[in-house]
Design a protein around this motif. Structure first.
Motif, PDB file in Angstrom:
ATOM      1  N   ILE A 399       0.839  -1.209   0.000  1.00 44.26           N
ATOM      2  CA  ILE A 399       0.000   0.000   0.000  1.00 44.26           C
ATOM      3  C   ILE A 399       0.874   1.260   0.000  1.00 44.26           C
ATOM      4  O   ILE A 399       0.521   2.279  -0.593  1.00 44.26           O
ATOM      5  CB  ILE A 399      -1.004  -0.025   1.173  1.00 44.26           C
ATOM      6  CG1 ILE A 399      -2.261   0.721   0.768  1.00 44.26           C
ATOM      7  CG2 ILE A 399      -0.472   0.545   2.454  1.00 44.26           C
ATOM      8  CD1 ILE A 399      -3.454   0.417   1.599  1.00 44.26           C
ATOM      9  N   ASP A 400       2.055   1.151   0.628  1.00 47.91           N
ATOM     10  CA  ASP A 400       2.969   2.300   0.668  1.00 47.91           C
ATOM     11  C   ASP A 400       3.533   2.637  -0.712  1.00 47.91           C
ATOM     12  O   ASP A 400       4.085   3.709  -0.911  1.00 47.91           O
ATOM     13  CB  ASP A 400       4.131   2.024   1.636  1.00 47.91           C
ATOM     14  CG  ASP A 400       3.648   1.923   3.077  1.00 47.91           C
ATOM     15  OD1 ASP A 400       2.612   2.546   3.397  1.00 47.91           O
ATOM     16  OD2 ASP A 400       4.295   1.218   3.873  1.00 47.91           O
ATOM     17  N   ARG A 401       3.399   1.712  -1.665  1.00 45.69           N
ATOM     18  CA  ARG A 401       3.869   1.993  -3.026  1.00 45.69           C
ATOM     19  C   ARG A 401       3.064   3.121  -3.655  1.00 45.69           C
ATOM     20  O   ARG A 401       3.584   3.846  -4.502  1.00 45.69           O
ATOM     21  CB  ARG A 401       3.699   0.753  -3.921  1.00 45.69           C
ATOM     22  CG  ARG A 401       4.619  -0.375  -3.587  1.00 45.69           C
ATOM     23  CD  ARG A 401       4.475  -1.462  -4.595  1.00 45.69           C
ATOM     24  NE  ARG A 401       4.668  -0.912  -5.941  1.00 45.69           N
ATOM     25  CZ  ARG A 401       4.519  -1.606  -7.054  1.00 45.69           C
ATOM     26  NH1 ARG A 401       4.162  -2.873  -6.998  1.00 45.69           N
ATOM     27  NH2 ARG A 401       4.720  -1.056  -8.226  1.00 45.69           N
ATOM     28  N   GLY A 402       1.776   3.228  -3.256  1.00 43.26           N
ATOM     29  CA  GLY A 402       0.938   4.157  -4.015  1.00 43.26           C
ATOM     30  C   GLY A 402       0.008   5.041  -3.206  1.00 43.26           C
ATOM     31  O   GLY A 402      -0.718   5.850  -3.796  1.00 43.26           O
ATOM     32  N   TYR A 403      -0.045   4.891  -1.896  1.00 41.57           N
ATOM     33  CA  TYR A 403      -0.925   5.750  -1.090  1.00 41.57           C
ATOM     34  C   TYR A 403      -0.063   6.521  -0.102  1.00 41.57           C
ATOM     35  O   TYR A 403       0.694   5.926   0.662  1.00 41.57           O
ATOM     36  CB  TYR A 403      -1.964   4.932  -0.330  1.00 41.57           C
ATOM     37  CG  TYR A 403      -3.053   4.350  -1.214  1.00 41.57           C
ATOM     38  CD1 TYR A 403      -4.228   5.058  -1.437  1.00 41.57           C
ATOM     39  CD2 TYR A 403      -2.893   3.117  -1.823  1.00 41.57           C
ATOM     40  CE1 TYR A 403      -5.228   4.528  -2.251  1.00 41.57           C
ATOM     41  CE2 TYR A 403      -3.875   2.582  -2.639  1.00 41.57           C
ATOM     42  CZ  TYR A 403      -5.047   3.295  -2.842  1.00 41.57           C
ATOM     43  OH  TYR A 403      -6.029   2.775  -3.646  1.00 41.57           O
ATOM     44  N   GLU A 404      -0.217   7.852  -0.120  1.00 49.17           N
ATOM     45  CA  GLU A 404       0.575   8.708   0.762  1.00 49.17           C
ATOM     46  C   GLU A 404      -0.108   8.778   2.122  1.00 49.17           C
ATOM     47  O   GLU A 404      -1.240   9.251   2.214  1.00 49.17           O
ATOM     48  CB  GLU A 404       0.670  10.108   0.128  1.00 49.17           C
ATOM     49  CG  GLU A 404       1.591  11.045   0.831  1.00 49.17           C
ATOM     50  CD  GLU A 404       1.729  12.370   0.073  1.00 49.17           C
ATOM     51  OE1 GLU A 404       2.749  12.587  -0.578  1.00 49.17           O
ATOM     52  OE2 GLU A 404       0.786  13.187   0.125  1.00 49.17           O
ATOM     53  N   LYS A 405       0.550   8.270   3.137  1.00 51.35           N
ATOM     54  CA  LYS A 405       0.075   8.345   4.520  1.00 51.35           C
ATOM     55  C   LYS A 405      -1.406   7.985   4.643  1.00 51.35           C
ATOM     56  O   LYS A 405      -2.191   8.724   5.230  1.00 51.35           O
ATOM     57  CB  LYS A 405       0.264   9.759   5.068  1.00 51.35           C
ATOM     58  CG  LYS A 405       1.714  10.195   5.132  1.00 51.35           C
ATOM     59  CD  LYS A 405       1.840  11.377   6.074  1.00 51.35           C
ATOM     60  CE  LYS A 405       3.200  12.007   5.986  1.00 51.35           C
ATOM     61  NZ  LYS A 405       3.216  13.288   5.252  1.00 51.35           N
TER      62      LYS A 405
END
Ligand code: EPU
Length: 421
Positions: A399-405
């Protein structure tokens, strides 16, 4: 490896701000390879895929300065026109450097992408297109070598099927090719339009971006971004994910700094499902949901159809709708990995080839689940927001690949999401 611990059952309330688009920022960064002058890009999301692309560009020869969500790139010289396997295997969009490198340096060596969690995803259309522009392509030892010592020349390229990064790759290559290039059956996605606008600011001659036929008149050189730089468009997939988060929890949320037009297909489906949606201004979507939803079938399509990148999240929503819904995935052949994980939480989903049949409404319960790819993890987060008790999602690096915080954004709207190591 980080995990998310999510306590479900809290309706979301308040405002959630959309970040810049990952899939627009990736080609915009790659476009820096087309010029020896500095580039200034704003609203670059701080996500892992962007860091991967920046690492790749530094290896190739770019100097990069990052201040918040503004990135300044300078590539006076191509030092090493290569995208190694270590980076390409973690991010397929690395192949976006192929077109710009051949166009500017006359040479590129890019690792073949290999397997992927959502389908085969070959890049043969990128390669065929480059060949038509006059590049010689060789494949050996897991690498693609493209050469065009005397430069590229314009050509008529008709894509056998619509490809987003394929269109972007060849659009970039064609800006520096001699003569006219016509891309037929081109992708019409907003990210392609954003890239074309950036390239035009850099001096490229492009007509028709946003339609199926794009015409490019090659120029000898591109310059950097003009004063003020270029601002990346809002991330429509992130915005859509938050809209579904509001709907699934029976919440009342304003998703701001987005482009409602870019999520039109999702809005239409959610309205049919019984969600109340208004657009109080040009960049806000206000969503109110009683939590009572009707099942509505959905088929993924290229833009302006329903985005495959929102299919997994929509499936989570349909587990909470009354009745049977059928989701048909037409873009990727293997993009249902989330179905089994949703089933672990109590969803009733049957897979039949490219279709998923969902029987709702299911009372979901928290469970330990594993994220398999970026959008699949988003769907698990959404299911967890409405599940009874606690859900632990493993491998949230996806999820950290494409969603900021994402955890802070959802928490500010009242969700109980914790990141643990
Ligand atoms: N295809 C080929 N040959 C090619 C290129 C594509 O057969 O040379 C096939 C693919 O296998 C797929 C279809 O054509 O079945 C469409 O693929 P496309 O090339 O459009 O996908 P992509 O450009 O690799 C981008 C996004 C994806 C998004 C797809 C579809 C970026 C960086 N990635 O991928 O985003 O799902 O378009 O809209 O823009 C994500 O963000 O989670 C993501 C996967």
């Amino acid at each position: 490896m980080d995990k998310f611990v999510i306590r479900g059952g809290i309706p979301l309330h308040g405002t959630i701000e959309t970040s810049g688009s990952k899939n627009s920022a990736l080609p915009a960064l790659a476009a820096a390879l087309l010029t020896e002058e500095p580039m200034l890009l704003h609203r670059i999301p701080r996500v892992r895929d962007i860091k991967t692309m920046q690492r790749l560009l530094v290896d190739i020869g770019s100097k990069i300065e990052v201040k918040g969500d503004t990135v300044c790139l300078d590539t006076p010289r191509i030092v090493s026109p290569e995208a190694p396997y270590e980076l390409v295997k973690t991010m397929r969009a690395s192949s976006l450097v192929l077109g710009p490198l051949v166009a500017r340096a006359g040479r590129a060596r890019v690792s073949m992408p290999g397997g992927c969690a959502i389908g085969a995803r070959p890049i043969d259309f990128h390669l065929n297109g480059l060949e038509q522009l006059g590049a010689k392509i060789n494949q050996e030892h897991g690498y693609i070598e493209a050469q065009a010592a005397d430069g590229l020349r314009g050509a008529l390229i008709k894509f056998a099927r619509i490809t987003v990064t394929g269109t972007e790759d060849l659009l970039m290559a064609a800006t520096l090719a001699r003569g006219e290039t016509v891309l037929e059956n081109a992708a019409r996605e907003p990210e392609v339009v954003d890239l074309a606008e950036l390239l035009i600011k850099m001096g490229a001659k492009i007509d028709g971006a946003g339609t199926s036929t794009i015409r490019i008149q090659g120029v000898a050189k591109l310059h950097g971004t003009p004063k003020g730089g270029h601002t990346i468009i809002a991330d429509r997939i992130e915005a859509g994910t938050f809209l579904i988060a509001a709907a699934i929890t029976g919440g009342d949320v304003k998703v701001t700094h987005c482009v409602p037009e870019h999520v039109r297909a999702l809005i239409a489906k959610m309205q049919q499902a019984g969600v109340e949606i208004t657009e109080p201004d040009a960049s806000t979507v206000h969503i109110r949901s009683s939590g009572k939803l009707r099942a509505v079938d959905m088929t993924t399509e290229e833009y302006p159809g329903f985005a495959t990148d929102l299919q997994a999240q929509y499936m989570a929503l349909m587990t909470q709708a009354e009745g049977i819904s059928i989701i048909t995935e037409t873009i990727f052949e293997n993009r249902f990995m989330h179905a089994q994980e949703l089933a672990r939480m109590g969803a009733k989903i049957r897979l039949d080839g490219r279709q998923a049949i969902i029987a709702g409404k299911s009372d979901l319960t928290g469970a330990g689940v594993i994220a398999s790819d970026l959008r699949a993890s988003a769907s698990l987060v959404l299911a967890a927001l409405v599940a009874k008790g606690e859900t632990v999602i493993d491998r949230v690096y996806h999820i950290d690949r494409g969603y900021e915080k994402i955890e802070s954004k959802l928490s500010r709207a009242g969700a109980s999401v914790r990141r643990v190591e």
